[in-house]
Scaffold this motif. Structure first.
Motif, short mmCIF file in Angstrom:
data_model
loop_
_atom_site.label_atom_id
_atom_site.label_comp_id
_atom_site.label_asym_id
_atom_site.label_seq_id
_atom_site.Cartn_x
_atom_site.Cartn_y
_atom_site.Cartn_z
N GLU A 145 0.81 -1.22 0.00
CA GLU A 145 0.00 0.00 0.00
C GLU A 145 0.85 1.27 0.00
O GLU A 145 0.31 2.37 -0.09
N GLY A 146 2.15 1.12 0.09
CA GLY A 146 2.98 2.30 0.33
C GLY A 146 2.89 2.61 1.81
O GLY A 146 1.82 2.57 2.40
N ALA A 147 4.00 2.89 2.43
CA ALA A 147 3.97 3.01 3.89
C ALA A 147 5.11 3.90 4.38
O ALA A 147 6.06 4.20 3.65
N ARG A 148 4.98 4.29 5.66
CA ARG A 148 6.05 5.00 6.34
C ARG A 148 6.60 4.11 7.46
O ARG A 148 5.83 3.48 8.18
N VAL A 149 7.91 4.10 7.57
CA VAL A 149 8.57 3.46 8.69
C VAL A 149 9.26 4.55 9.49
O VAL A 149 9.95 5.41 8.93
N VAL A 150 9.05 4.54 10.80
CA VAL A 150 9.60 5.56 11.68
C VAL A 150 10.50 4.87 12.71
O VAL A 150 10.06 3.96 13.42
N ASN A 151 11.76 5.29 12.77
CA ASN A 151 12.71 4.73 13.72
C ASN A 151 12.97 5.73 14.84
O ASN A 151 13.44 6.83 14.58
N VAL A 152 12.66 5.33 16.06
CA VAL A 152 12.91 6.20 17.21
C VAL A 152 14.37 6.05 17.62
O VAL A 152 14.77 5.03 18.17
N SER A 153 15.17 7.06 17.31
CA SER A 153 16.58 7.07 17.62
C SER A 153 16.80 7.89 18.89
O SER A 153 15.96 7.89 19.79
N SER A 154 17.91 8.61 18.97
CA SER A 154 18.23 9.36 20.19
C SER A 154 19.40 10.29 19.93
O SER A 154 20.23 10.05 19.03
N SER A 155 19.50 11.34 20.75
CA SER A 155 20.70 12.18 20.72
C SER A 155 21.92 11.39 21.14
O SER A 155 23.05 11.79 20.87
N ALA A 156 21.70 10.23 21.77
CA ALA A 156 22.82 9.37 22.16
C ALA A 156 23.59 8.87 20.95
O ALA A 156 24.72 8.38 21.11
N HIS A 157 23.04 9.00 19.74
CA HIS A 157 23.81 8.61 18.56
C HIS A 157 25.10 9.44 18.46
O HIS A 157 26.07 9.01 17.84
N LEU A 158 25.09 10.61 19.11
CA LEU A 158 26.28 11.46 19.10
C LEU A 158 27.43 10.88 19.91
O LEU A 158 28.56 11.36 19.85
N MET A 159 27.15 9.83 20.68
CA MET A 159 28.18 9.20 21.51
C MET A 159 29.03 8.19 20.74
O MET A 159 30.14 7.87 21.17
N SER A 160 28.50 7.68 19.63
CA SER A 160 29.28 6.67 18.91
C SER A 160 28.75 6.42 17.51
O SER A 160 27.54 6.28 17.31
N ASP A 161 29.66 6.34 16.57
CA ASP A 161 29.37 5.80 15.25
C ASP A 161 29.23 4.29 15.40
O ASP A 161 29.50 3.72 16.46
N VAL A 162 28.79 3.61 14.37
CA VAL A 162 28.79 2.15 14.37
C VAL A 162 30.23 1.69 14.17
O VAL A 162 30.88 2.05 13.18
N VAL A 163 30.73 0.92 15.12
CA VAL A 163 32.12 0.45 15.06
C VAL A 163 32.12 -0.91 14.35
O VAL A 163 32.00 -1.96 14.98
N PHE A 164 32.25 -0.88 13.04
CA PHE A 164 32.09 -2.09 12.25
C PHE A 164 33.15 -3.14 12.56
O PHE A 164 32.91 -4.34 12.38
N ASP A 165 34.32 -2.72 13.03
CA ASP A 165 35.38 -3.68 13.33
C ASP A 165 35.04 -4.55 14.54
O ASP A 165 35.60 -5.66 14.69
N ASP A 166 34.15 -4.06 15.41
CA ASP A 166 33.81 -4.84 16.61
C ASP A 166 32.46 -4.37 17.17
O ASP A 166 32.38 -3.85 18.28
#
Length: 313
Positions: A145-166
């Motif tokens: 039908e076509g849709a919206r997906v909403v992800n509830v994130s946080s200002s805490a994303h400012l604490m770390s990038d995704v560390v792909f190595d571990d």
């Protein structure tokens, strides 16, 4: 920049005033507590048929009964434990028919080092991999039908990038806030890559920062620890706390605003598109690494390979 006319003090019900969601079906993960309850309330008030996806079925039923009575909407409950891939698969398998709105709201925060049966770090497994698997599992219903997906994130994303190595802290010292932060960065990057992959599918995905709200999400923290986090962030003013009604408002903007029709990959805070984060500020703004198209593509690939590894086992 997307600006809506809403702001910090806006409530979820104010956002949906005049919005008609009659005939629309929505799923809200973690809809039995905190801002999830207010998200369900606002969507139901606007006429949506809402399913609360919750670990605690009894709590979900209590919320559903109360909100159905006050809104007159049809609200159902289904079991979902995002830390369990078996539970996620069962939910997606049992979903029948179209889905117009998926609010990936549930999460855990700053937990002690805990691993799922697969060996995954709990916060990343729940906050990102659980929602990633759920969204992909519901893809055909969203696309229908076509849709919206909403992800509830946080200002805490400012604490770390995704560390792909571990990602899962197999070799580095565990830091529960960095672990939370990378899971919240993943919530944003998910929408960036979905915008590229699903542009022709009629599905959009955006992320948001709800604000600082006193809810059960902080159950692993003492009041002193919360205050310490604010002080360590370098904030120069007292952090303002929102009510759950205000905290759910930005979710409803992402879910219903016509300004986001056909738009993906955005990150909102206080009901508007966030501006770039200033150096040293861990409370507001969007980190540049959370908009990296390269990281977004890598995250999608890693997430798929992680889930595929279960099938091969």
């Amino acid at each position: 920049m997307i600006t809506t006319g809403f702001g910090f003090e806006t409530t979820a019900l104010q956002v949906v005033e005049g919005v008609d969601l009659t005939g629309r079906r929505a799923v809200v993960t973690g809809g039995a507590s905190g801002i999830g309850v207010e998200t369900v309330r606002a969507l139901a008030t606007a006429g949506a048929e809402v399913t609360i996806a919750a670990r605690d079925i009894d709590a979900g039923e209590r919320v559903a009964t109360a909100l159905a009575k006050s809104t007159g909407a049809h609200i159902s409950v289904a079991h979902l434990d995002l830390s369990s891939q078996a539970s996620v698969k069962a939910f997606a398998r049992n979903w029948d028919g179209p889905l117009h709105l998926l609010v990936n709201n549930a999460g855990v925060m700053a937990t002690p080092l805990t691993r799922t049966p697969e060996g995954w770090e709990l916060q990343f497994a729940t906050n990102h991999l659980g929602h990633f698997a759920l969204t992909l599992g519901l893809f055909n219903s969203l696309r229908a039908e076509g849709a919206r997906v909403v992800n509830v994130s946080s200002s805490a994303h400012l604490m770390s990038d995704v560390v792909f190595d571990d990602i899962h802290y197999a070799h580095r010292e565990y830091d529960r806030w960095e672990a939370y932060g990378q899971s919240k960065t993943a919530n944003i990057l998910f929408g960036v890559e979905a915008g590229h992959r699903w542009a022709g599918e009629g599905i959009t995905m955006n992320a948001l920062m709800p604000g600082s709200i006193a809810t059960n999400l902080q159950r692993h923290l003492t009041q002193q620890e919360l205050q310490d986090r604010i002080r360590q962030s370098g904030a120069t003013a007292t952090r303002r706390v929102k009510t759950p009604e205000q905290g759910a408002a930005t979710t409803l903007v992402a879910a219903t605003s016509p300004l986001l029709e056909g738009v993906s990959g955005k990150y909102l805070e206080d009901c508007n598109e966030a501006t770039p984060a200033e150096p040293g500020n861990h409370l507001r703004g969007l980190a540049a690494y959370a908009q990296s198209e390269e990281s977004a593509a890598q995250l999608w690939k890693v997430s798929e390979e992680t889930l595929w590894s279960l099938k091969a086992a």
